[in-house]
Design a protein around this motif. Structure first.
Motif: not given
Length: 298
Positions: A191-207
């Protein structure tokens, strides 16, 4: 880590650093800053890169759009490949996308759907400027995988793209050498990553983004795909998840072309001329020549 593996890693870092040092001077001399709003250089770009008066030749009728990776930008990702392609007669353009206000100059961090909208607008601009019917996209990491695949599948980009060449692309997400998997296990991290750098969170397996992206087939009709991966990739992992399935796909492992090539995720997309020779082959398969270790100096 065993001593031989530490030595191997040290050698890889040394080779990458030397290559970077040798090419940095050429890059800075060849490229002038580009206005973020107009996409045009205030000075002459001596390499011809981001030259908005460029008109594609009959031999290379598709302009090439370069899409950088996460935490990169149009210059640091392409200061070797862009002049390399210009020298071969291509009209070459690179965009910045996915920049957030608190990290100026560092791209690929906004949500991928948002960034894909920027890519779509940029492709339209290139087509209008050059008069071409289609572009070829060459991208590194996010820029060669999740980003253009979203553009092709969800933003009707397929009609405007002839070839997609992904260098170490994040096509199916990444475990990030286990860090992404670990993040999934710790409450609040995703959740924190999606707020700070959503483009990174988007690429994590299972997002949620990856679930949507991979609900579609890997490929779309009419587009020719090339994936170039290195088995030493430590960012988009496991590295074979970068490969695509479907028609008009060519998956290439760098070490099958040159077994001595030790490029990891960053090097393959920024300084590896063996990889770049194979990019040139993918863009012009009718005139392809064998890619070998000697391609590093060709």
């Amino acid at each position: 880590m065993p001593p031989h593996k530490r030595s191997f890693r040290a050698l890889a870092c040394t080779v990458s650093a030397l290559a970077l040092a040798m090419t940095a001077g050429t890059a800075s001399a060849s490229a002038a800053p580009v206005d973020a709003k107009t996409g045009k250089s205030g000075k002459t770009v001596t390499s011809g890169w981001n030259n908005w008066s460029c008109k594609p030749s009959a031999a290379h009728s598709n302009p090439v759009v370069l899409a950088h990776g996460t935490w990169e930008n149009r210059w640091d990702n392409w200061f070797v490949l862009a002049p390399y392609l210009v020298k071969r007669g291509y009209c070459v353009y690179s965009l910045d996308y996915g920049q957030l206000p608190y990290t100026p100059g560092i791209g690929g961090q906004a949500s991928i759907p948002e960034s894909a909208g920027e890519l779509s607008a940029y492709v339209d601009k290139v087509l209008e400027s050059t008069g071409a019917k289609k572009v070829d996209i060459v991208g590194h990491s996010q820029g060669g995988g999740a980003l253009p695949r979203y553009y092709l599948n969800f933003l009707d980009g397929a009609a405007k793209v002839d070839k997609l060449v992904g260098i170490a692309p994040s096509n199916h997400g990444t475990t990030a050498s286990g860090l992404g998997t670990l993040a999934r296990m710790i409450p609040g991290v995703s959740t924190g990553l999606s707020l700070v750098a959503p483009g990174v969170e988007d690429q994590i397996t299972g997002s949620e983004f990856m679930k949507k992206l991979n609900s579609k087939p890997d490929t779309v009709p009419g587009v020719k795909y090339t994936v170039l991966a290195t088995k030493y990739d430590e960012v988009v992992t496991p590295y074979k998840t970068q490969f695509l399935s479907g028609p008009n796909v060519r998956n290439v492992e760098l070490q099958k072309l040159c077994k001595w090539d030790i490029s990891e995720h960053v090097a393959i997309g920024t300084i590896d001329r063996v990889a770049f020779h194979e990019v040139a082959n993918a863009l012009d398969p009718a005139h392809a020549t064998p890619t070998t270790c000697a391609s590093a100096v060709s």
